[in-house]
Design an enzyme around this catalytic site. Sequence first.
Site, PDB file in Angstrom:
ATOM      1  N   LYS A 172     -19.012 -12.732 -18.175  1.00  0.00           N
ATOM      2  CA  LYS A 172     -19.600 -11.686 -19.018  1.00  0.00           C
ATOM      3  C   LYS A 172     -20.928 -12.156 -19.617  1.00  0.00           C
ATOM      4  O   LYS A 172     -21.903 -11.409 -19.646  1.00  0.00           O
ATOM      5  CB  LYS A 172     -18.631 -11.307 -20.151  1.00  0.00           C
ATOM      6  CG  LYS A 172     -17.423 -10.518 -19.690  1.00  0.00           C
ATOM      7  CD  LYS A 172     -16.394 -10.363 -20.795  1.00  0.00           C
ATOM      8  CE  LYS A 172     -15.167  -9.623 -20.293  1.00  0.00           C
ATOM      9  NZ  LYS A 172     -14.074  -9.570 -21.263  1.00  0.00           N
ATOM     10  N   ASP A 196     -14.444  -2.397 -25.571  1.00  0.00           N
ATOM     11  CA  ASP A 196     -13.282  -2.494 -24.685  1.00  0.00           C
ATOM     12  C   ASP A 196     -12.516  -1.171 -24.642  1.00  0.00           C
ATOM     13  O   ASP A 196     -11.697  -0.941 -23.757  1.00  0.00           O
ATOM     14  CB  ASP A 196     -12.340  -3.607 -25.160  1.00  0.00           C
ATOM     15  CG  ASP A 196     -12.432  -4.871 -24.307  1.00  0.00           C
ATOM     16  OD1 ASP A 196     -12.884  -4.768 -23.155  1.00  0.00           O
ATOM     17  OD2 ASP A 196     -12.049  -5.950 -24.803  1.00  0.00           O
ATOM     18  N   GLN A 242     -11.158 -11.406 -26.562  1.00  0.00           N
ATOM     19  CA  GLN A 242     -10.519 -11.686 -25.274  1.00  0.00           C
ATOM     20  C   GLN A 242      -9.013 -11.877 -25.441  1.00  0.00           C
ATOM     21  O   GLN A 242      -8.564 -12.641 -26.286  1.00  0.00           O
ATOM     22  CB  GLN A 242     -11.150 -12.946 -24.646  1.00  0.00           C
ATOM     23  CG  GLN A 242     -10.663 -13.264 -23.250  1.00  0.00           C
ATOM     24  CD  GLN A 242     -11.009 -12.189 -22.235  1.00  0.00           C
ATOM     25  OE1 GLN A 242     -12.074 -11.590 -22.282  1.00  0.00           O
ATOM     26  NE2 GLN A 242     -10.115 -11.953 -21.301  1.00  0.00           N
TER      27      GLN A 242
END
Length: 294
Positions: free
Chosen positions: A52, A119, A96
């Site tokens: 990312k 997200d 994460q």
Amino acid sequence: MEVLDGKKVSNDIKNEIADEVQKMKDRGEKVPHLAAVLVGNDGASLTYVGSKVKACERIGFESTLVKMPSTTSEVELLAKIKELNEDSNIDGFIVQLPLPPQIDTQKVLLAVDPDKDVDGFHPMNFGKMALDMSTFIPATPFGILELLERYNVDTKGKHTVVIGRSHIVGRPMSILMGRKGWPGNSTVTLTHSHTKNITQIISQADIVISALGVPNFLKAEMVKDDAVIIDVGITRVVDDSRERGYRIVGDVDFENVSKKASFITPVPGGVGPMTIAMLLKNTLLARERHRNNG
């Protein structure tokens, strides 16, 4: 049979975003800034977050990686999230997953500002998605929609079977495929571990989206001719013949199912690369929203 090439499409999307970022720079505007919070040293998470950060560099985004030890307490992580929520320089951030056992994942996801939740996991964003309102769509389902759209896959009136009901993929995918518009307008069956006659249901599907995490679960005899197959499964399988000691395997027996399918995603190189591309797209949307809101 046509392979839905997520690697190629994700590169196209990154190039499109890079062009947008360049225009922002030319206008003297702030460029998007994505932050990622990583708690602990999970190998797969480290790799994913690293990719990312690299993607951000490539397209001209600013990025920040917040690394916290696996001993981090829930209070410490929530304090860090509050800090990121209040930092006007950061447009979007992700926490994460998975998190260490001492931390309540639900509590953490609820703490993220919905306007920075790129997200798409916050209940407010999930609710807006379910109501067809403008919002951040979770990156993996968003990537699947983009693949279907760019390859002109017809979804209207089709029978879509989703395998797996996770909050991250299965459940949002079932909502999105049944929404008005395209890709969508299909009749959706959501299957899971308690579904009876699952093989029979899959055999009736025009589109199969498998997010089960069971290697080679979907066999050729389970799907009808010309079905569209989307494989979301990513499992590491031990393979001593490989230098790294494992290989990545999807939910679909690709070699045999591909002989019957009209469209199919490979693993790796299908849905995976699209997830990162759409996370970047959500971050670009977040920057545009913040700019418009002053």
